[in-house]
Write a protein that holds these residues in place. Structure first.
Motif, mmCIF file in Angstrom:
data_model
loop_
_atom_site.group_PDB
_atom_site.id
_atom_site.type_symbol
_atom_site.label_atom_id
_atom_site.label_comp_id
_atom_site.label_asym_id
_atom_site.label_seq_id
_atom_site.Cartn_x
_atom_site.Cartn_y
_atom_site.Cartn_z
ATOM 1 N N UNK A 1 4.068 -0.753 -15.435
ATOM 2 C CA UNK A 1 4.458 0.278 -14.342
ATOM 3 C C UNK A 1 4.811 1.215 -13.646
ATOM 4 N N UNK B 1 2.519 1.534 -3.569
ATOM 5 C CA UNK B 1 1.500 2.259 -4.646
ATOM 6 C C UNK B 1 0.930 3.757 -4.128
ATOM 7 N N UNK B 2 1.271 4.342 -2.701
ATOM 8 C CA UNK B 2 0.844 5.647 -2.286
ATOM 9 C C UNK B 2 2.025 6.540 -2.844
ATOM 10 N N UNK B 3 3.030 5.831 -2.613
ATOM 11 C CA UNK B 3 4.279 6.831 -3.015
ATOM 12 C C UNK B 3 4.961 6.676 -3.708
ATOM 13 N N UNK B 4 4.575 6.107 -4.932
ATOM 14 C CA UNK B 4 5.768 5.623 -6.169
ATOM 15 C C UNK B 4 5.086 5.980 -6.945
ATOM 16 N N UNK B 5 5.656 6.100 -8.461
ATOM 17 C CA UNK B 5 5.012 5.591 -9.655
ATOM 18 C C UNK B 5 5.834 4.459 -10.397
ATOM 19 N N UNK C 1 0.782 -0.954 0.226
ATOM 20 C CA UNK C 1 0.126 -0.783 0.065
ATOM 21 C C UNK C 1 0.913 1.437 0.181
ATOM 22 N N UNK D 1 -6.097 7.901 -9.677
ATOM 23 C CA UNK D 1 -6.792 7.011 -9.184
ATOM 24 C C UNK D 1 -7.841 8.152 -8.398
ATOM 25 N N UNK E 1 -2.200 -1.057 -11.935
ATOM 26 C CA UNK E 1 -1.851 -0.202 -13.314
ATOM 27 C C UNK E 1 -1.111 -0.980 -14.496
ATOM 28 N N UNK F 1 -1.901 10.199 -8.550
ATOM 29 C CA UNK F 1 -3.377 9.988 -7.432
ATOM 30 C C UNK F 1 -4.439 10.514 -8.027
ATOM 31 N N UNK G 1 4.513 11.143 -10.033
ATOM 32 C CA UNK G 1 4.036 10.308 -8.769
ATOM 33 C C UNK G 1 2.474 10.869 -8.704
#
Lengths: 452, 482
Positions: free
Chosen positions: B175, A40-44, A37, B162, B172, B159, B155
């Motif tokens: 990557x 997923x929130x912090x990285x691309x 989690x 989503x 996804x 957000x 990044x």
């Protein structure tokens, strides 16, 4: 490049972050849903929940078309097995494994066979020992980083208030202009890529580039006699402490090794010749005074308890140790620690991260990321014949703001450059750059590639 | 909350929105239909204001964007897109009131397909094309499109993605988020081109083919004709459009995997199987119900039933039959479809099949644990266990969805609308369907709704398209507190 990273602990997470910011395609495999989690929130990056030692998960992650697999979990055997499966599933993948157990390092030839090759085995402990040993070459430095096989050194020095350098203009170093270049000054939170008229202030962290053979010039401008390192105190006789003590045992340096556990002391004493093994507690003030901590040049605090390490280092400093090196595993503690007066921090995880990143960038980019400023990097670039920058005096090259050439390496020759120097094809350049300037730099060095 | 950063991103969004109006501008040049000047003004205002905001908002750090900020960018981005999208209608005087123009524009972007125009064919071709284009862009998402085009979101892009993508769990495909967005748009474009080709082959004029494909794939439902698809009266066109409505109702991640060579992906996906099964059952029920009562042959009943059920369940809203004259069972089925919606990750709206599946499984688990009090049972989708917080959030979604419906229906009826219209207008807009029943039925339009009511429905459309949470969170005071 497509890179698979197994394990999203501190090491895996940081590598994934760096690589994804550099526009690589990164897939992270991790068992723990909570860590997934946060990735997923912090990285691309693409995050896959599952075990890295499961071949079908590796296939889901697209191992067939990946270039590199980095196994960076806390479990050595899981890391090795992940690489083993990777080899089975695809032939041409570069495999990097992090191992903690030094026994694996002793028998690394096992991982160099045709049937099973690991391209890079990273042992954070030995990386860390190496970086501590580098510090002993230049005891006043808080950080020493090697370029071009150690022929060029980047030395970070914290300027004390009573240092003769305080208040000096950089342009006043002219007599050393061919041997020393101040690349970056870190002043509190600020990063300065300096010009001639900038003045050094107390508490600056100054990074200087120099040739290996010119290190004494640094001592000269600091107006200190080159005192070779004569007394070292190591607190903590674990694997790291022992490895360091063994290296120092072969030198003339006076070394004391302090270990709490009596039984372990016996083992240590058996393995060491000249090093004095002391059975005692590093947090014991009387004990430290008795062992003349005030005369110690470097106190290396390497016990397994990082909170204790911080306290022992502070105690040692208060009692007069000239310099401390403190081992801290948790990366999030590192920025805090430097604000409370600890000189140099070493971290096995940080060492592992650096070693892995350096290998992946294959010398094109050498990450420096000094502990106090993630914002600067020292980068090694090769100048291509087709690039705009070759055969032009440096002063005419339009470098992006926040970048400075620290050294030019031309075959055997190392040039600490001035404005009139020219870059020739195939020169290697060591450049300091703020993070923002890096993409522009990369462009400057490769833009002409498209005309091939 | 860093407002400068939020406005900066919205500025970029508007700049590109303005550029997208160049397409209808070309159309107006080809047909010289008099919509040239209004479109030029709209482009200048939209792109110009976007650029001004972009340059005046201070740049902070483009790569990082918190989840909260992402939601603000997406919601405010859609609201402003609705505004600028309305400009061509206003400038050309095709729609004179701001409320009506905004309604038409947001109905386009949210792929609702509810219109306030009585005489659609009177519109200049350029504007007809713009209407279709708003749907096409809104279908896969204007934000997802900008993530695909703009490389620097990093990044922050995740957000935004989503906040916009209509699905309870975000996967996804690639990557990197920009690559994921690009893949989705490529698949979307490819299927759209295929539909344009098939419609042209059947003899539909190129302009109409493009417009209708642009409104089928996002499950939008705008037509260039007053009588919608019924006006063609062609079984071939209806067949093609039915097929592509169903395709548009399927998760685009599955299309992507299918095109990558995984041909069994549709059969393997539990949600896809459930969707197709539900669709088949409902079509057969309506066929059985209308055969003999409305239509004299089974073939005819099937033709209209298949089209209408697919159109409503995927929330497209094309019309080939006046279903208000159908028997009660068929009408009830269509109402049910308005709430069901298609698959998560498709371009369709409403509650979506995956949520229904998970809630049914959750309900069954409750019964199961009453029988076996010590049983531990995890909720699975196919073979994958679903984390409890996803199930909880779906429960919350359903309560909010129905709650907002109820409040809006009460409000609409308070404006003096009749029971059926109040109910249908809300259900059809929050589900992004378009046509409803009563005054907003298949042969009518939304012009007769009072202005206040239109704004309520506009709000419903945005809520429905962005799946409630993204929008509603901006209305919670705690969101704005530091």
């Amino acid at each position: 490049m497509k890179i698979i990273i197994i394990g999203a602990g501190e090491v895996g997470f940081n590598i994934a972050q760096r690589l994804s910011e550099e526009n690589h395609d990164v897939v992270v495999i991790e068992k723990d849903p909570v860590k997934i989690r946060s990735v997923q929130n912090a990285l691309d990056v693409q995050a896959i929940e599952g075990s890295g030692t499961n071949p079908s998960i590796l296939q889901d992650a697209g191992i067939q078309d990946s270039d590199i697999i980095v196994a960076a979990t806390d479990n050595d055997e899981a890391n090795l097995f992940a690489c083993f499966y990777a080899q089975y599933l695809t032939d041409f993948i570069t495999k990097i494994a992090r191992v903690k157990n030094p026994d694996y390092m002793k028998h690394r030839e096992i991982f160099k066979q045709d049937s099973f090759t690991i391209d890079l085995l990273i042992n954070s402990q030995s990386e860390m020992v190496a970086s501590i040993l580098k510090l002993t070459e230049v005891p006043i430095a808080s950080e020493v980083i090697d370029f071009v096989d150690g022929r060029v050194k980047l030395i970070g020095i914290t300027i004390k208030e009573d240092s003769p350098l305080v208040g000096r203009k950089l342009s006043s170093f002219q007599e050393y202009e061919n041997s020393i270049l101040v690349g970056v000054i870190i002043r509190g939170e600020k990063v300065v890529v300096p010009k001639g008229e900038d003045v050094i202030q107390a508490n600056d962290l100054v990074y200087m580039v120099t040739r290996r053979e010119d290190i004494q010039n640094i001592f000269r401008i600091m107006q200190i006699r080159r005192e070779g390192l004569s007394r070292v105190m190591i607190v903590g006789g674990g694997e790291t402490g022992l490895a360091l003590a063994e290296s120092l045992d072969a030198t003339t340096i006076n070394t004391k090794l302090i270990e709490k556990d009596g039984q372990r002391c016996l083992e240590l004493a058996e393995k060491l010749e000249k090093v004095v093994v002391l059975n005692g507690d590093g947090t014991d003030r009387e004990f430290l005074i008795e062992e003349n901590v005030d005369e110690v040049d470097i106190m290396m605090v390497l016990t397994g308890d990082e909170e204790n390490n911080v306290l022992i280092s502070l105690l040692g400093k208060a009692l007069g140790a000239k310099k401390t090196v403190t081992k801290i595993a948790k990366l999030s503690y590192i920025p805090l620690v430097s604000t409370i007066g600890i000189d140099t921090v070493v971290s096995p995880r940080l060492s592992a991260i650096r070693a892995i990143l350096q290998y992946i960038r294959k010398g094109k980019v050498v990450c420096v990321a000094p502990l106090k400023a993630e914002a600067v990097e020292a980068i090694e670039f090769e100048a291509l014949e087709t690039s705009d920058i070759v055969n032009t005096p440096l002063s005419k090259v339009k470098f992006p703001k926040g970048a400075i050439v620290g050294a030019i390496v031309r075959e055997e020759e190392i040039i600490i450059p001035r404005g009139h120097n020219m870059i020739k094809p195939h020169d290697h350049l060591i450049i300091f750059a703020l993070k923002d300037a890096i993409p522009k730099l990369e462009k400057l060095f490769t833009v002409k590639l498209e005309y091939f | 909350m860093r407002f400068q950063q939020i406005f900066r991103l919205i500025g970029i969004l508007n700049f590109f929105l303005g550029l997208s109006m160049l397409a209808p501008l070309c159309v107006s040049l080809i047909y010289s239909d008099g919509s040239f000047a209004p479109l030029v003004y709209s482009i200048l205002i939209t792109s110009g204001s976007g650029l001004i905001v972009f340059f005046f908002a201070r740049r902070i750090d483009s790569s990082s964007l918190s989840q909260r900020e992402g939601m603000a960018v997406v919601t405010l981005g859609w609201v402003s897109a609705g505004f600028f999208g309305a400009l061509p209608f206003l400038f050309s005087d095709s729609i004179s009131s701001i409320t009506n123009a905004y309604f038409e524009s947001i109905s386009g972007f949210t792929t609702t397909g509810a219109t306030i125009l009585s005489d659609i064919e009177a519109l200049p071709k350029g504007l007809l094309f713009w209407r279709s284009l708003t749907q096409w862009m809104g279908g896969m998402g204007i934000i997802v499109l900008s993530i695909a085009i703009l490389p620097f979101l990093g990044v922050g892009g995740m957000q935004l993605y989503k906040a916009e993508i209509p699905s309870p769990v975000v996967d996804k495909l690639q990557p990197r988020i920009s690559e994921t967005a690009k893949s989705l748009w490529k698949v979307y474009l490819l299927i759209t081109l295929l539909e344009i080709g098939l419609l042209c082959l059947g003899g539909m004029p190129l302009f109409d083919s493009i417009c209708h494909a642009f409104c089928t794939m996002p499950t939008g439902g705008f037509s260039t004709l007053n009588g919608s698809i019924a006006q063609f009266n062609s079984a071939y066109f209806e067949g093609v459009i039915t097929l592509f409505m169903i395709l548009a109702g399927i998760n685009f991640a599955l299309h992507f995997k299918f095109l990558k060579g995984d041909f069994k992906v549709f059969g393997r996906d539990p949600e896809c199987r459930a969707f197709l099964l539900i669709l088949a059952i409902l079509i057969l029920l309506v066929t059985w119900n209308t055969y003999g009562t409305v239509y004299s042959t089974v073939i005819e009943a099937f033709r209209y039933a298949a089209f209408q059920v697919s159109s409503i369940i995927t929330t497209t809203g094309f019309v080939t039959a006046n279903y208000e004259q159908w028997p009660a069972l068929s009408q009830i089925i269509l109402v049910l479809c308005m709430f069901l919606g298609a698959m998560a990750g498709s371009t369709g709206g409403a509650i979506k099949i995956v949520r229904i599946i998970l809630l049914v499984k959750h309900g069954y688990r409750e019964i199961f644990t009453l029988i076996h009090p010590h049983a531990i049972r995890s909720i699975k989708l196919g073979k994958k266990p679903v984390p409890p917080d996803v199930v909880n959030s779906i429960g919350g979604f359903l309560i909010l969805y129905l709650g907002i419906c109820i409040v809006a229906v009460i409000f609409m009826s308070g404006l003096g609308l009749n029971t059926v219209t109040s109910f249908a207008s809300v259900a059809a807009t929050i589900g992004n369907v378009g046509p409803g029943f009563g005054l907003v039925g298949p042969v009518n339009n939304y012009l007769s709704i009072p202005d206040v009511g239109k704004w309520v429905l506009i709000f419903c459309m945005i809520l429905g398209r962005l799946e409630i949470y993204t929008v509603i969170i901006l209305l919670v005071p705690a969101y704005w507190r530091k």
